[in-house]
Scaffold this active site. Sequence first.
Site, mmCIF file in Angstrom:
data_model
loop_
_atom_site.group_PDB
_atom_site.id
_atom_site.type_symbol
_atom_site.label_atom_id
_atom_site.label_comp_id
_atom_site.label_asym_id
_atom_site.label_seq_id
_atom_site.Cartn_x
_atom_site.Cartn_y
_atom_site.Cartn_z
ATOM 1 N N ASP A 86 -0.558 0.135 -5.199
ATOM 2 C CA ASP A 86 -1.610 0.829 -4.456
ATOM 3 C C ASP A 86 -2.874 0.762 -5.304
ATOM 4 O O ASP A 86 -2.805 0.710 -6.528
ATOM 5 C CB ASP A 86 -1.234 2.294 -4.174
ATOM 6 C CG ASP A 86 -2.041 2.892 -3.040
ATOM 7 O OD1 ASP A 86 -1.520 2.995 -1.908
ATOM 8 O OD2 ASP A 86 -3.220 3.257 -3.280
ATOM 9 N N GLY A 111 -4.268 -4.824 -3.597
ATOM 10 C CA GLY A 111 -3.318 -5.692 -2.886
ATOM 11 C C GLY A 111 -3.990 -6.734 -2.013
ATOM 12 O O GLY A 111 -3.324 -7.629 -1.495
ATOM 13 N N CYS A 164 -1.522 4.272 11.068
ATOM 14 C CA CYS A 164 -1.345 5.539 11.798
ATOM 15 C C CYS A 164 -2.578 5.787 12.663
ATOM 16 O O CYS A 164 -3.088 6.901 12.727
ATOM 17 C CB CYS A 164 -1.037 6.698 10.860
ATOM 18 S SG CYS A 164 -2.210 6.921 9.551
ATOM 19 N N GLY A 166 3.817 7.542 -0.964
ATOM 20 C CA GLY A 166 5.196 7.132 -1.234
ATOM 21 C C GLY A 166 6.280 7.531 -0.252
ATOM 22 O O GLY A 166 7.459 7.329 -0.528
ATOM 23 N N GLY A 167 5.905 8.079 0.895
ATOM 24 C CA GLY A 167 6.936 8.461 1.873
ATOM 25 C C GLY A 167 7.780 7.263 2.292
ATOM 26 O O GLY A 167 9.020 7.342 2.332
ATOM 27 N N ARG A 225 -3.538 8.572 -6.028
ATOM 28 C CA ARG A 225 -2.411 8.515 -5.081
ATOM 29 C C ARG A 225 -1.158 7.944 -5.750
ATOM 30 O O ARG A 225 -0.032 8.356 -5.427
ATOM 31 C CB ARG A 225 -2.811 7.735 -3.829
ATOM 32 C CG ARG A 225 -3.790 8.539 -2.962
ATOM 33 C CD ARG A 225 -4.382 7.717 -1.850
ATOM 34 N NE ARG A 225 -3.435 7.393 -0.805
ATOM 35 C CZ ARG A 225 -3.308 8.062 0.346
ATOM 36 N NH1 ARG A 225 -4.038 9.131 0.584
ATOM 37 N NH2 ARG A 225 -2.436 7.658 1.256
ATOM 38 N N CYS A 275 0.900 -1.174 0.000
ATOM 39 C CA CYS A 275 0.000 0.000 0.000
ATOM 40 C C CYS A 275 0.931 1.215 0.000
ATOM 41 O O CYS A 275 1.175 1.820 1.036
ATOM 42 C CB CYS A 275 -0.867 0.011 1.250
ATOM 43 S SG CYS A 275 -1.828 -1.482 1.488
HETATM 44 C C1 LIG Z 1 -1.628 4.647 4.928
HETATM 45 S S1 LIG Z 1 -1.776 4.818 3.227
HETATM 46 C C2 LIG Z 1 -0.169 4.337 2.649
HETATM 47 C C3 LIG Z 1 0.870 5.397 2.859
HETATM 48 C C4 LIG Z 1 2.187 5.077 2.191
HETATM 49 N N1 LIG Z 1 2.707 3.800 2.599
HETATM 50 C C5 LIG Z 1 3.208 6.138 2.473
HETATM 51 O O1 LIG Z 1 4.075 5.959 3.321
HETATM 52 O O2 LIG Z 1 3.139 7.190 1.826
HETATM 53 C C6 LIG Z 1 -2.725 3.449 2.758
HETATM 54 C C7 LIG Z 1 -2.833 3.261 1.274
HETATM 55 O O3 LIG Z 1 -3.526 2.031 1.032
HETATM 56 C C8 LIG Z 1 -4.165 2.146 -0.205
HETATM 57 N N2 LIG Z 1 -5.133 1.060 -0.319
HETATM 58 C C9 LIG Z 1 -6.400 0.981 0.155
HETATM 59 N N3 LIG Z 1 -6.942 -0.197 -0.177
HETATM 60 C C10 LIG Z 1 -6.015 -0.879 -0.873
HETATM 61 C C11 LIG Z 1 -5.987 -2.153 -1.506
HETATM 62 N N4 LIG Z 1 -7.052 -2.972 -1.475
HETATM 63 N N5 LIG Z 1 -4.863 -2.540 -2.148
HETATM 64 C C12 LIG Z 1 -3.776 -1.705 -2.190
HETATM 65 N N6 LIG Z 1 -3.755 -0.492 -1.619
HETATM 66 C C13 LIG Z 1 -4.853 -0.087 -0.962
HETATM 67 C C14 LIG Z 1 -4.750 3.555 -0.177
HETATM 68 O O4 LIG Z 1 -5.007 4.005 -1.484
HETATM 69 C C15 LIG Z 1 -3.637 4.326 0.515
HETATM 70 O O5 LIG Z 1 -2.814 4.943 -0.425
#
Ligand SMILES: C[S@@+](CC[C@H](N)C(=O)[O-])C[C@H]1O[C@@H](n2cnc3c(N)ncnc32)[C@H](O)[C@@H]1O
Length: 324
Positions: free
Chosen positions: A145, A177, A249, A126-127, A150, A122
Amino acid sequence: MNYGMQFGPLWPSARVSLLSEPKYGALVNNFSWGGDVVRDLQGLRAADFIYAAQNGPAGAEGPAPLSPNIQCYTFPKGDICRFPPARPDTVGILGYYLMDAASLLPVLALNVQPGQLVLDLCAAPGGKTLALLQTGCCRHLTAKDISVSRIKRLHGILHSYLPKAARDNVSVSVEDGSNWEQVERDVFDRVLVDVPCTTDRHSVMEHDNNLFTRVRKKERQQLPMLQMQLLVAGILAAKPGGEVVYSTCTLSQLQNEYIVESAIKMAETQFSIDVHVEDLSCFRRLFQDTFSFYAECRVGELVLPHLTANFGPTYFCKLRRAQH
Ligand SMILES: C[S@@+](CC[C@H](N)C(=O)[O-])C[C@H]1O[C@@H](n2cnc3c(N)ncnc32)[C@H](O)[C@@H]1O
């Protein structure tokens, strides 16, 4: 009401911190040629909290299993100074990336080693992908993702922080995912599963895109199921012996420890895969000068926001797939 019961006397302080200005860390971009970046950050009286932890008294107890080469500057506890925006070097690559420094802990816990295949399930915006690449250890990084918008932001970050040669090492795709049928099984040495969650800091401060609005009730209720599916997919993607870090988070036990425990059971009953929780309590000792940790998690570690160290919340738990 829920967190009051979960955290007792610690909650009022965490609550007021969530409602206050967050603190940032400056992740140094090892791909930038701006030789002055570190000198400039030191000039602001910020220090690399990872280097300081490893070379301080807690680090003397032996090397901790941390992903290498990551440098992140923070201001000392109680200091609420802010970093100026990063500047580009002569070829336009930015010198540092501002992020919640606690978000680096899951990346450090993943303990990426040279030549490894890494999956960021996920990944957007991208951080953490950027931090994983700072290790210089990924033979290949696969970033997925589900969100097209995003993923565009992720591409933007990769373009602003990496030269082309380093970008060639990364494959980015829009994918669900959580789909166990589609996941590449038994492939990756390291897997980061940084799931969508109730993003507590965002939820208490912002109206836009708030998961607690009435129209998003169903999505909110389905969140723990999605988180569990994503973590099981991450376990399936890891090689036998491979390591998986689950992170969020949020402070919610239901989205943290409970998901880890359910996914471990699910991997065992549905796929006959044994998974063990790795002890990360050394993180609490190592990074106590920078973060405020909650010591009572059943599994994993949690950074609690605190006014003197207003990072997090970040929950992270490391799992190891058994060899057989
Ligand atoms: C907490 S954020 C990730 C932040 C990222 N790791 C970062 O450090 O910038 C969670 C991410 O999960 C993605 N997401 C939600 N459902 C998902 C799925 N079924 N498969 C893959 N990604 C998913 C969202 O689009 C979101 O970008």
